[in-house]
Design a protein around this motif. Structure first.
Motif, PDB file in Angstrom:
ATOM      1  N   LEU A  36      45.710  45.214  46.093  1.00 23.18           N
ATOM      2  CA  LEU A  36      46.145  45.696  44.776  1.00 23.18           C
ATOM      3  C   LEU A  36      47.419  45.032  44.242  1.00 23.18           C
ATOM      4  N   ASP A  37      47.816  43.908  44.831  1.00 25.69           N
ATOM      5  CA  ASP A  37      48.944  43.129  44.314  1.00 25.69           C
ATOM      6  C   ASP A  37      48.399  42.278  43.160  1.00 25.69           C
ATOM      7  N   LYS A  38      48.786  42.629  41.920  1.00 30.04           N
ATOM      8  CA  LYS A  38      48.204  41.975  40.743  1.00 30.04           C
ATOM      9  C   LYS A  38      48.469  40.466  40.691  1.00 30.04           C
ATOM     10  N   THR A  39      49.643  40.043  41.087  1.00 26.93           N
ATOM     11  CA  THR A  39      49.956  38.612  41.055  1.00 26.93           C
ATOM     12  C   THR A  39      49.058  37.850  42.019  1.00 26.93           C
ATOM     13  N   LYS A  40      48.932  38.358  43.236  1.00 28.76           N
ATOM     14  CA  LYS A  40      48.053  37.716  44.219  1.00 28.76           C
ATOM     15  C   LYS A  40      46.595  37.818  43.774  1.00 28.76           C
ATOM     16  N   ALA A  41      46.241  38.944  43.159  1.00 27.22           N
ATOM     17  CA  ALA A  41      44.863  39.132  42.691  1.00 27.22           C
ATOM     18  C   ALA A  41      44.516  38.131  41.595  1.00 27.22           C
ATOM     19  N   GLN A  42      45.452  37.830  40.710  1.00 26.60           N
ATOM     20  CA  GLN A  42      45.190  36.861  39.653  1.00 26.60           C
ATOM     21  C   GLN A  42      44.899  35.482  40.246  1.00 26.60           C
ATOM     22  N   ILE A  43      45.679  35.109  41.237  1.00 21.39           N
ATOM     23  CA  ILE A  43      45.462  33.819  41.894  1.00 21.39           C
ATOM     24  C   ILE A  43      44.103  33.803  42.583  1.00 21.39           C
ATOM     25  N   ARG A  44      43.802  34.886  43.302  1.00 21.31           N
ATOM     26  CA  ARG A  44      42.518  34.963  44.017  1.00 21.31           C
ATOM     27  C   ARG A  44      41.350  35.007  43.032  1.00 21.31           C
ATOM     28  N   TYR A  45      41.527  35.709  41.925  1.00 20.58           N
ATOM     29  CA  TYR A  45      40.470  35.789  40.909  1.00 20.58           C
ATOM     30  C   TYR A  45      40.126  34.390  40.391  1.00 20.58           C
ATOM     31  N   ILE A  46      41.139  33.599  40.112  1.00 18.31           N
ATOM     32  CA  ILE A  46      40.904  32.233  39.613  1.00 18.31           C
ATOM     33  C   ILE A  46      40.104  31.432  40.638  1.00 18.31           C
ATOM     34  N   GLU A  47      40.475  31.549  41.908  1.00 17.42           N
ATOM     35  CA  GLU A  47      39.738  30.843  42.963  1.00 17.42           C
ATOM     36  C   GLU A  47      38.279  31.295  43.007  1.00 17.42           C
ATOM     37  N   LEU A  48      38.063  32.611  42.946  1.00 21.09           N
ATOM     38  CA  LEU A  48      36.707  33.154  43.000  1.00 21.09           C
ATOM     39  C   LEU A  48      35.886  32.745  41.780  1.00 21.09           C
ATOM     40  N   ARG A  49      36.508  32.765  40.606  1.00 26.11           N
ATOM     41  CA  ARG A  49      35.797  32.423  39.372  1.00 26.11           C
ATOM     42  C   ARG A  49      35.405  30.951  39.354  1.00 26.11           C
ATOM     43  N   ILE A  50      36.310  30.084  39.801  1.00 23.79           N
ATOM     44  CA  ILE A  50      35.998  28.654  39.879  1.00 23.79           C
ATOM     45  C   ILE A  50      34.824  28.437  40.827  1.00 23.79           C
ATOM     46  N   LYS A  51      34.858  29.100  41.968  1.00 22.57           N
ATOM     47  CA  LYS A  51      33.766  28.968  42.938  1.00 22.57           C
ATOM     48  C   LYS A  51      32.447  29.445  42.329  1.00 22.57           C
ATOM     49  N   ALA A  52      32.472  30.566  41.630  1.00 22.45           N
ATOM     50  CA  ALA A  52      31.254  31.101  41.002  1.00 22.45           C
ATOM     51  C   ALA A  52      30.713  30.147  39.946  1.00 22.45           C
ATOM     52  N   LEU A  53      31.595  29.629  39.109  1.00 27.10           N
ATOM     53  CA  LEU A  53      31.144  28.707  38.057  1.00 27.10           C
ATOM     54  C   LEU A  53      30.640  27.397  38.634  1.00 27.10           C
ATOM     55  N   ASN A  54      31.265  26.916  39.702  1.00 28.72           N
ATOM     56  CA  ASN A  54      30.771  25.700  40.349  1.00 28.72           C
ATOM     57  C   ASN A  54      29.333  25.896  40.808  1.00 28.72           C
ATOM     58  N   GLY A  55      29.045  27.046  41.392  1.00 30.28           N
ATOM     59  CA  GLY A  55      27.679  27.343  41.810  1.00 30.28           C
ATOM     60  C   GLY A  55      26.730  27.397  40.634  1.00 30.28           C
ATOM     61  N   ASP A  56      27.166  28.008  39.531  1.00 30.26           N
ATOM     62  CA  ASP A  56      26.342  28.085  38.328  1.00 30.26           C
ATOM     63  C   ASP A  56      26.057  26.694  37.768  1.00 30.26           C
ATOM     64  N   VAL A  57      27.081  25.852  37.735  1.00 35.42           N
ATOM     65  CA  VAL A  57      26.934  24.504  37.181  1.00 35.42           C
ATOM     66  C   VAL A  57      25.955  23.704  38.038  1.00 35.42           C
ATOM     67  N   LYS A  58      26.095  23.794  39.355  1.00 38.79           N
ATOM     68  CA  LYS A  58      25.182  23.060  40.237  1.00 38.79           C
ATOM     69  C   LYS A  58      23.751  23.533  40.034  1.00 38.79           C
ATOM     70  N   GLY A  59      23.559  24.831  39.929  1.00 38.16           N
ATOM     71  CA  GLY A  59      22.217  25.372  39.712  1.00 38.16           C
ATOM     72  C   GLY A  59      21.618  24.905  38.408  1.00 38.16           C
ATOM     73  N   LEU A  60      22.421  24.906  37.345  1.00 38.90           N
ATOM     74  CA  LEU A  60      21.932  24.447  36.043  1.00 38.90           C
ATOM     75  C   LEU A  60      21.593  22.962  36.062  1.00 38.90           C
ATOM     76  N   LEU A  61      22.415  22.163  36.736  1.00 42.36           N
ATOM     77  CA  LEU A  61      22.138  20.730  36.826  1.00 42.36           C
ATOM     78  C   LEU A  61      20.848  20.467  37.599  1.00 42.36           C
ATOM     79  N   ILE A  62      20.654  21.192  38.684  1.00 40.61           N
ATOM     80  CA  ILE A  62      19.429  21.031  39.469  1.00 40.61           C
ATOM     81  C   ILE A  62      18.217  21.396  38.629  1.00 40.61           C
TER      82      ILE A  62
END
Length: 95
Positions: A36-62
């Motif tokens: 529940l540390d918002k500053t750390k959560a923001q950093i982690r959220y960005i990492e998770l979102r980038i990972k999710a979008l990378n997967g989406d982009v790869k799937g769309l390209l395939i």
């Protein structure tokens, strides 16, 4: 091994954040992982979102590549159930 993401994906995440958009499921995961540390959560959220979008982009390209191969195969008489190797072989053989 760290996952390398494209500038496009990082830019998409930045635009989402600037627009106030957030994936609630990923935000909940980030908050949970950061205890529940918002500053750390923001950093982690960005990492998770980038990972999710990378997967989406790869799937769309395939999906786009498979569609293009199927379309080209139909036009050129290549069996539609051919493997990628068969497709490339048929495209590179000189007639």
């Amino acid at each position: 091994m760290p996952h390398s993401s494209s500038n496009m994906v990082r830019t998409l995440v930045l635009r989402e954040l600037e627009a106030g958009k957030r994936d609630d499921g990923l935000w909940l995961q980030a908050m949970s992982e950061s205890k529940l540390d918002k500053t750390k959560a923001q950093i982690r959220y960005i990492e998770l979102r980038i990972k999710a979008l990378n997967g989406d982009v790869k799937g769309l390209l395939i999906k786009q590549i498979r569609g293009a191969i199927a379309s080209d195969s139909n036009r050129n008489g290549i069996r539609s159930n051919s493997s990628l190797a068969d497709y490339l072989s048929a495209k590179t053989i000189k007639k």
